[in-house]
Design an enzyme around this catalytic site. Structure first.
Site, PDB file in Angstrom:
ATOM      1  N   SER A  50       3.622  10.831   8.971  1.00 61.59           N
ATOM      2  CA  SER A  50       3.487  10.851   7.513  1.00 61.59           C
ATOM      3  C   SER A  50       4.590  11.636   6.815  1.00 61.59           C
ATOM      4  CB  SER A  50       2.129  11.441   7.123  1.00 61.59           C
ATOM      5  OG  SER A  50       1.086  10.828   7.842  1.00 61.59           O
ATOM      6  N   ARG A  88       0.852  -1.194   0.000  1.00 59.03           N
ATOM      7  CA  ARG A  88       0.000   0.000   0.000  1.00 59.03           C
ATOM      8  C   ARG A  88       0.887   1.243   0.000  1.00 59.03           C
ATOM      9  NH1 ARG A  88      -0.536   4.545   2.806  1.00 59.03           N
ATOM     10  NH2 ARG A  88      -0.268   3.388   4.750  1.00 59.03           N
ATOM     11  N   ASP A  89       1.660   1.464   1.051  1.00 58.26           N
ATOM     12  CA  ASP A  89       2.547   2.628   1.094  1.00 58.26           C
ATOM     13  C   ASP A  89       3.606   2.523   0.004  1.00 58.26           C
ATOM     14  OD1 ASP A  89       3.756   4.996   1.996  1.00 58.26           O
ATOM     15  OD2 ASP A  89       3.450   4.464   4.085  1.00 58.26           O
ATOM     16  N   HIS A 110       3.323   4.333  12.963  1.00 58.55           N
ATOM     17  CA  HIS A 110       3.727   4.137  11.564  1.00 58.55           C
ATOM     18  C   HIS A 110       4.800   5.174  11.260  1.00 58.55           C
ATOM     19  CE1 HIS A 110       2.762   3.577   7.124  1.00 58.55           C
ATOM     20  NE2 HIS A 110       3.311   4.780   7.101  1.00 58.55           N
ATOM     21  N   HIS A 146       8.044   7.029   9.076  1.00 57.92           N
ATOM     22  CA  HIS A 146       8.718   7.305   7.809  1.00 57.92           C
ATOM     23  C   HIS A 146      10.149   7.713   8.118  1.00 57.92           C
ATOM     24  CE1 HIS A 146       5.794   6.983   4.451  1.00 57.92           C
ATOM     25  NE2 HIS A 146       4.930   7.004   5.454  1.00 57.92           N
ATOM     26  N   HIS A 170       3.084   4.196  -3.385  1.00 57.16           N
ATOM     27  CA  HIS A 170       3.484   5.592  -3.592  1.00 57.16           C
ATOM     28  C   HIS A 170       4.805   5.677  -4.346  1.00 57.16           C
ATOM     29  CE1 HIS A 170       0.567   7.915  -1.300  1.00 57.16           C
ATOM     30  NE2 HIS A 170       0.730   7.166  -0.230  1.00 57.16           N
TER      31      HIS A 170
END
Length: 343
Positions: free
Chosen positions: A168, A13-14, A195, A197, A17
């Protein structure tokens, strides 16, 4: 008894991107089988921005939501299949109903960190359908620990069975993660997750800080495959948690094999911390903007770092991609005026 950490894997999913949402059907099937074989508890699939998000604005997906869900469902036998759903992109009647029919197990209903109100109907629908439901607060660095706790309480009241905050923009340092996770653990009666990054190189460190502050749900992607500089690298998380005495239930060797497969078949270039990734993290702007910022900056002769810092000053969030061009043109005009004044 070792502390149990629930791993949710957004590689499919991520990671979408990172390749402009062009992951193939074959890639979905192969990685799902590998992750399933490794014992990954939750495998999240779909367009990078979630169910129903494929569009000209945020990027058109190679595959339809239906194709992705059918492919993943056929390839997962032990792992739960999850979707990311942002109200506005994702509708109840069309998208959540389809997800139910196609066998989605876990519904992660997401909003901007101060807009939990918009998730009430989606969370309620998924819970009443008997599904596992998590609330997700995106761009969480833009809210104080107290505000995050208030928004998280709303999601818990709506029926969320866990609450995940997303870094994010890859903007956090470990101390900031600790403050927010502790505030959420103290405020809620449901599990808390994180989550990460990796824009500032803190993906693993921040995930460890989250666990040490009380988080029991952690997201990670194979090879860190995700928007911008990527996510916390899943196989590294499994190894680090094993070294720390935490249990994930994931077979390390098989996870390493799954990550090797992802790199060889799905990831054209590994995530790395580029100059613009660093500035994205510093400015607190969504990592997924990087490709467009770089492209538009090059087209108009504007430094992408300047675009990021200006987007940060405007508190830009995902879904406001049109701001990138607007900011670039304004910076270009400003630069031209300054040049004329000095001529």
């Amino acid at each position: 008894m070792s502390k149990q950490i629930l791993i949710s894997d957004p590689t499919l999913r991520d990671g979408n991107h990172a390749v402009r949402h062009q992951i193939t059907k074959e890639n979905f099937a192969a990685y799902c089988k590998a992750a399933d074989n490794a014992g990954v508890p939750i495998v999240e699939v779909g367009h990078g921005n979630g169910l129903g998000a494929s569009s000209m604005l945020v990027g058109e997906c190679l595959l339809t939501d239906e194709t992705i869900l059918r492919t993943a469902r056929e390839s997962l036998t032990k792992s739960k299949m999850a979707i990311h759903a942002i109200p506005g992109f994702c509708t109840i009647h069309r998208h959540l109903t389809m997800a139910l029919e196609l066998g989605v197990d876990v519904f992660r209903i997401a909003s901007h960190c101060t807009e939990a109100d918009i998730t009430q109907r989606h969370i309620d629908f998924a819970r009443k359908s008997g599904k596992e439901v998590y609330g997700v607060l995106m761009m969480s660095h833009m809210a104080s620990p107290e505000t995050l706790a208030d928004e998280a309480r709303k999601m818990e009241a709506y029926g969320a069975e866990g609450l995940v905050i997303m870094d994010s923009a890859g903007a956090y340092l470990p101390a900031e993660v600790t403050r927010r996770i502790r505030a959420l653990v103290d405020a809620l009666n449901i599990p808390v997750g994180f989550h990460a990054h990796n824009n500032l190189g803190m993906g693993i460190a921040n995930s460890v800080a989250a666990v040490e502050a009380g988080a029991t749900i952690i997201d990670g992607s194979a090879r860190g495959f995700g928007a911008g500089a990527g996510n916390a690298q899943l196989e590294v998380l499994v190894a680090v948690f094993q070294q720390m005495g935490y249990s994930t239930g994931i077979d390390l060797y098989k996870m390493l094999d799954a990550a090797d497969l992802a790199e060889k078949t799905m990831i054209p270039s590994l995530p790395y911390i580029s100059s613009t990734s660093i500035v994205s993290g510093m400015s607190g702007v969504f990592s997924g903007f990087i490709k467009q910022v770089n492209s538009i900056g090059a087209e108009h002769g504007v430094d992408p770092r300047d675009i990021f810092f200006e987007l940060g000053r405007r508190n830009a969030v995902a879904g406001q991609e049109s701001l990138i061009l607007e900011v670039a043109l304004e910076l270009k005009a400003s630069k031209a005026r300054e040049g004329a004044e000095h001529a």
